[in-house]
Write a protein that holds these residues in place. Structure first.
Motif, mmCIF file in Angstrom:
data_model
loop_
_atom_site.group_PDB
_atom_site.id
_atom_site.type_symbol
_atom_site.label_atom_id
_atom_site.label_comp_id
_atom_site.label_asym_id
_atom_site.label_seq_id
_atom_site.Cartn_x
_atom_site.Cartn_y
_atom_site.Cartn_z
ATOM 1 N N ALA A 61 0.828 -1.203 0.000
ATOM 2 C CA ALA A 61 0.000 0.000 0.000
ATOM 3 C C ALA A 61 0.863 1.255 0.000
ATOM 4 O O ALA A 61 0.555 2.231 -0.681
ATOM 5 N N GLU A 62 1.962 1.222 0.737
ATOM 6 C CA GLU A 62 2.878 2.370 0.754
ATOM 7 C C GLU A 62 3.491 2.592 -0.616
ATOM 8 O O GLU A 62 3.588 3.733 -1.082
ATOM 9 N N ASP A 63 3.892 1.512 -1.268
ATOM 10 C CA ASP A 63 4.493 1.638 -2.597
ATOM 11 C C ASP A 63 3.487 2.178 -3.609
ATOM 12 O O ASP A 63 3.828 3.023 -4.442
ATOM 13 N N LEU A 64 2.255 1.693 -3.554
ATOM 14 C CA LEU A 64 1.228 2.163 -4.489
ATOM 15 C C LEU A 64 0.909 3.640 -4.280
ATOM 16 O O LEU A 64 0.806 4.402 -5.240
ATOM 17 N N LEU A 65 0.763 4.055 -3.030
ATOM 18 C CA LEU A 65 0.473 5.458 -2.751
ATOM 19 C C LEU A 65 1.637 6.344 -3.178
ATOM 20 O O LEU A 65 1.440 7.399 -3.784
ATOM 21 N N TYR A 66 2.857 5.914 -2.905
ATOM 22 C CA TYR A 66 4.038 6.668 -3.341
ATOM 23 C C TYR A 66 4.077 6.766 -4.862
ATOM 24 O O TYR A 66 4.385 7.810 -5.425
ATOM 25 N N GLY A 67 3.737 5.662 -5.537
ATOM 26 C CA GLY A 67 3.711 5.667 -6.997
ATOM 27 C C GLY A 67 2.687 6.632 -7.555
ATOM 28 O O GLY A 67 2.971 7.373 -8.495
ATOM 29 N N TYR A 68 1.492 6.664 -6.973
ATOM 30 C CA TYR A 68 0.458 7.585 -7.443
ATOM 31 C C TYR A 68 0.850 9.036 -7.194
ATOM 32 O O TYR A 68 0.572 9.909 -8.006
ATOM 33 N N LEU A 69 1.506 9.297 -6.083
ATOM 34 C CA LEU A 69 1.944 10.663 -5.798
ATOM 35 C C LEU A 69 3.027 11.136 -6.769
ATOM 36 O O LEU A 69 3.189 12.329 -6.999
ATOM 37 N N ASN A 70 3.784 10.189 -7.326
ATOM 38 C CA ASN A 70 4.877 10.519 -8.240
ATOM 39 C C ASN A 70 4.580 10.127 -9.679
ATOM 40 O O ASN A 70 5.496 9.925 -10.482
ATOM 41 N N ARG A 71 3.283 9.976 -10.005
ATOM 42 C CA ARG A 71 2.821 9.668 -11.364
ATOM 43 C C ARG A 71 3.398 8.366 -11.912
ATOM 44 O O ARG A 71 3.830 8.287 -13.054
ATOM 45 N N LEU A 72 3.436 7.343 -11.076
ATOM 46 C CA LEU A 72 3.891 6.013 -11.482
ATOM 47 C C LEU A 72 2.730 5.043 -11.323
ATOM 48 O O LEU A 72 2.698 4.233 -10.414
ATOM 49 N N GLN A 73 1.738 5.117 -12.205
ATOM 50 C CA GLN A 73 0.564 4.276 -12.077
ATOM 51 C C GLN A 73 0.815 2.841 -12.538
ATOM 52 O O GLN A 73 0.166 1.920 -12.084
ATOM 53 N N SER A 74 1.741 2.638 -13.438
ATOM 54 C CA SER A 74 2.032 1.310 -13.958
ATOM 55 C C SER A 74 2.848 0.513 -12.940
ATOM 56 O O SER A 74 3.829 1.001 -12.382
ATOM 57 N N SER A 75 2.443 -0.724 -12.705
ATOM 58 C CA SER A 75 3.183 -1.558 -11.755
ATOM 59 C C SER A 75 4.583 -1.886 -12.275
ATOM 60 O O SER A 75 5.517 -2.036 -11.490
ATOM 61 N N ARG A 76 4.744 -1.952 -13.576
ATOM 62 C CA ARG A 76 6.067 -2.220 -14.134
ATOM 63 C C ARG A 76 7.005 -1.020 -13.949
ATOM 64 O O ARG A 76 8.167 -1.187 -13.635
ATOM 65 N N ARG A 77 6.469 0.179 -14.147
ATOM 66 C CA ARG A 77 7.286 1.378 -13.921
ATOM 67 C C ARG A 77 7.618 1.524 -12.443
ATOM 68 O O ARG A 77 8.718 1.934 -12.081
ATOM 69 N N LEU A 78 6.677 1.177 -11.576
ATOM 70 C CA LEU A 78 6.908 1.232 -10.144
ATOM 71 C C LEU A 78 7.979 0.224 -9.732
ATOM 72 O O LEU A 78 8.839 0.521 -8.900
ATOM 73 N N GLU A 79 7.972 -0.956 -10.342
ATOM 74 C CA GLU A 79 8.996 -1.955 -10.050
ATOM 75 C C GLU A 79 10.378 -1.477 -10.498
ATOM 76 O O GLU A 79 11.363 -1.615 -9.770
ATOM 77 N N ARG A 80 10.459 -0.907 -11.698
ATOM 78 C CA ARG A 80 11.738 -0.382 -12.177
ATOM 79 C C ARG A 80 12.254 0.731 -11.272
ATOM 80 O O ARG A 80 13.429 0.812 -10.975
ATOM 81 N N GLU A 81 11.333 1.587 -10.842
ATOM 82 C CA GLU A 81 11.716 2.696 -9.970
ATOM 83 C C GLU A 81 12.182 2.182 -8.609
ATOM 84 O O GLU A 81 13.086 2.752 -8.008
ATOM 85 N N ALA A 82 11.604 1.092 -8.143
ATOM 86 C CA ALA A 82 11.988 0.522 -6.851
ATOM 87 C C ALA A 82 13.404 -0.050 -6.876
ATOM 88 O O ALA A 82 14.039 -0.190 -5.840
ATOM 89 N N GLN A 83 13.913 -0.354 -8.058
ATOM 90 C CA GLN A 83 15.268 -0.884 -8.170
ATOM 91 C C GLN A 83 16.331 0.197 -8.147
ATOM 92 O O GLN A 83 17.496 -0.081 -7.877
ATOM 93 N N ARG A 84 15.930 1.458 -8.413
ATOM 94 C CA ARG A 84 16.942 2.513 -8.475
ATOM 95 C C ARG A 84 16.647 3.709 -7.571
ATOM 96 O O ARG A 84 17.530 4.526 -7.336
ATOM 97 N N ASN A 85 15.435 3.807 -7.055
ATOM 98 C CA ASN A 85 15.051 4.939 -6.221
ATOM 99 C C ASN A 85 15.271 4.590 -4.753
ATOM 100 O O ASN A 85 14.647 3.674 -4.218
ATOM 101 N N ILE A 86 16.099 5.333 -4.090
ATOM 102 C CA ILE A 86 16.451 5.053 -2.704
ATOM 103 C C ILE A 86 15.247 5.214 -1.784
ATOM 104 O O ILE A 86 15.101 4.484 -0.809
ATOM 105 N N GLU A 87 14.350 6.148 -2.100
ATOM 106 C CA GLU A 87 13.160 6.330 -1.267
ATOM 107 C C GLU A 87 12.289 5.081 -1.276
ATOM 108 O O GLU A 87 11.753 4.686 -0.250
ATOM 109 N N LEU A 88 12.135 4.447 -2.418
ATOM 110 C CA LEU A 88 11.334 3.222 -2.487
ATOM 111 C C LEU A 88 12.068 2.040 -1.846
ATOM 112 O O LEU A 88 11.430 1.149 -1.290
#
Length: 83
Positions: free
Chosen positions: A54-81
């Motif tokens: 839920a935290e990851d999804l809310l963070y993704g929506y706040l940062n315009r990352l609605q796609s789960s694939r984009r959110l996964e890619r961002e989680a591999q390089r974004n220190i906040e995630l």
């Protein structure tokens, strides 16, 4: 006497960021009262709903990352995630 170039943990990298607000917000929610049926484990051992998703999804929506694939890619390089 050797000094380190980078901080020792992710906590030192994050600092005062919106990701901390997202974590506090999700932790304060009563998801069972909101209608999430998987909050308590079943007698068969089914795991409860994990709040990190839920935290990851809310963070993704706040940062315009609605796609789960984009959110996964961002989680591999974004220190906040990662935090």
């Amino acid at each position: 006497m050797q000094q380190t170039l980078l901080p020792h943990c992710l906590e030192d990298y994050v600092g005062e960021r919106p990701v901390r607000v997202v974590e506090v917000f999700i932790d304060e929610l009563d998801l069972a009262a909101l209608g999430f049926s998987g909050m308590t484990p079943a007698a068969t051992g089914r795991p409860a709903y994990h709040l990190d998703a839920a935290e990851d999804l809310l963070y993704g929506y706040l940062n315009r990352l609605q796609s789960s694939r984009r959110l996964e890619r961002e989680a591999q390089r974004n220190i906040e995630l990662m935090w």
